[in-house]
Design a protein around this motif. Sequence first.
Motif: not given
Length: 350
Positions: A16-32, A77-87
């Motif tokens: 069970x993976x918790x992502x309480x603030x993943x609503x932006x939602x590039x991270x979850x967009x393709x999932x949904x 709690x909001x992060x910009x994707x340009x600050x994240x790599x895949x790792x």
Amino acid sequence: MGERGRDGCPPGHMRTTLAPEMGGCRVLGQVLGGWRRGPRVHVAPETAGFGTKARHQLQPRGSSKWFRPVGNQPFPGLLRPESLSREELVDVLKVAVVDQKGKPGELTLLSVLPELSQSLGLGEKELQVVRASGKETSGLVLLSSCPQTASRLQKFFTHSQRAGRPTATYCAVTDGIPATSEGKIRAALKLEHMDGVNLVVPVKSPSRKDILEGVKKTISHFRVVATSSGCALVQLQPLTVFPSQLPVHMVLELCPVLGDHTYSARVGTVLGQRFLLPAESTKPRRQVLDEALLRRLRLTPSQAAQLPLHLHLHRLHLPGTRPQDAPIELLAPLPSYFSRTLQCLGLHYQ
């Protein structure tokens, strides 16, 4: 060969993976459903305690630099994707795992599931999404590395839906207060391609032909938890599944969800009285909040234009591991920006 559960999977292979603030939602967009959304990535705060007693109060395991608030942000709690790599995204997801039981080139949750599986020590086992919060919605994400477990859970959700038993409870902050403190919202909805995007449109008195052509009769239960400053904290339980069902239902109640930059434009106001505008002729636009509400939220109009959708998958009911086991209830803490909004508006969960 180790001991295997009744669903054919080794114990410890449902995650069970918790992502309480993943609503932006590039991270979850393709999932949904393959949607691509705006440039925000949300992660779980270290401190949040929204909710009552439950079998599992979900908190991230360990700590991570991504969960520390930064400065006096309007939406902590909001992060910009340009600050994240895949790792780094894998690191965010790995730290967010709270309970363990049993498009190419895009940075999405699906695209990093193989790395996440390796990082969690699952070897060649593939993770798949069992249940996730909706488009732009924060909250719980349920992953499984066991096809049998995933199938069992999907059957449970389907059976519960057919029996009219809600398995998910969302929390929402609405601009406006529903006319009644509790009730059911019923509406026939369809997806319609308008101006290059798919939008949900209500259908009055749908015919049998409409139903055959994709119109769905939808139902949501709502309960007003608290009111203040012309806003409400509302619990929502969908009894059917349809894209954007909950935001559209709240618009039909003339109380759009805070941060709804798609459907809130359908609510008009004349002399302080709200009314519905025709969905077919109302184009999506950034949500417009009155000056008094902006002051309470301590936001400028430009900041309000970036306000995240305040709709959070807070609670999820799951079956016990074995038939004789009690059902499992999972609670996700609120995103930090959601908690900030409640504090600014004087809304208190009871």
